[in-house]
Design an enzyme around this catalytic site. Structure first.
Site: not given
Length: 301
Positions: A72, A141, A143, A148
């Protein structure tokens, strides 16, 4: 799926770096047949990158015939911005090893056409022969990359709006000012990662414990995107003891028992790097396990 548990994050980093080294060296890459490696950013891989640099400096690992694709990049940050993922990768890995600059692929968050940049990135991966090993880290979380909660498990490289919680968490890298944090990022998709021939995930710290439990003990769920690795034929998670705090005791004991079988009954010399049996010569004697059920017993994980 394999789960490898180590005492602390330092041991996780050493294990993962040595695993990557062995995968590259056994592949024996050449200019015509390079090893294609997917790489993450963030806090999870920093220690592993440090260990990879050490292995390179000792002459045990070369990146001369390795092609990398990063997961990313922020949209709108210049390549040389202190918080860009270009800067992160060069500071933490690339400038310390012998990888040719033309072999490094990182998404361009300043491309004139961001959608086309994402399409072209997928094409570059395919043109390189596909990713052999995708290394990843996860957030609390669950991800992976910037996929996400709620991201499609069939997603591909795309422009992604960051969740407010992510922006808030990343503000610490931007003088504590959420207004300085990019609101968009380019990210590979969940399906992009899962298409790699192998996926290896680093999970350390008590703050990742719930995410690990969701990944290992519950079903595939787009609200915990890392759980998609349950469907991958060659996936390994490497975690520290702190990250196992939310796992059931029997789960931890099971995966530790698999390693005990590997070491005490089968023997590392009889195992392939990815855990498969390459030479059936079971150990005998005092250091063997008490219960021997024959060749291949207990191997399926």
């Amino acid at each position: 799926m394999r789960l490898v548990i180590r005492d602390n994050s330092n041991e996780v980093n050493i294990w993962m770096a040595n695993y990557i080294k062995e995968r590259i060296n056994q592949f024996a890459p050449t200019a015509d047949r390079p090893f294609v490696l997917g790489l993450p950013t963030g806090s999870s891989p920093v220690g592993t990158y440090r260990e990879l640099v050490k292995l390179h400096q000792r002459g045990q690992l070369s990146f001369a015939n390795v092609i990398t694709f990063n997961m990313d990049e922020y949209v709108g940050l210049l390549r040389d911005h202190p918080q860009s993922y270009h800067t992160f990768m060069w500071n933490n890995l690339f400038k310390h090893v012998d990888i040719p600059s033309q072999n490094v692929n990182i998404l361009d968050g300043n491309a004139a056409d961001l959608d086309q940049e994402c399409i072209d990135y997928e094409k570059k991966i395919k043109a390189a022969g596909g990713i052999e090993l995708f290394l990843g880290g996860i957030g609390p979380d669950g991800h992976i990359a910037f996929n996400e909660p709620g991201s499609s498990l069939e997603s591909r490289t795309r422009v992604k709006t960051l969740a407010y919680e992510t922006i808030l968490a990343n503000a610490r890298f931007f003088d504590g000012d959420i207004h300085k944090v990019p609101k968009l990022a380019l990210t590979v998709g969940v399906a992009t990662v899962m298409e790699a021939r192998e996926v290896a995930i680093i999970i350390t710290g008590a703050h990742k414990a719930i995410a690990l439990a969701k990944c290992i003990e519950e079903g595939v769920n787009h609200m915990w995107t890392v759980s998609a690795i349950q469907t991958h034929p060659k996936a390994v998670c490497v975690c520290d003891e702190d990250a196992t705090l939310e796992l059931h005791v029997k789960t931890v004991r099971y995966f530790k028992s698999i390693e005990k079988v590997h070491h005490a009954l089968i023997g590392e010399e009889n195992l392939g790097l990815q855990g498969g049996v390459k030479n059936i010569k079971l150990k005998r004697g005092n250091d063997a396990l008490d219960d021997e059920e024959g060749p291949g017993a207990g191997l399926a994980a």
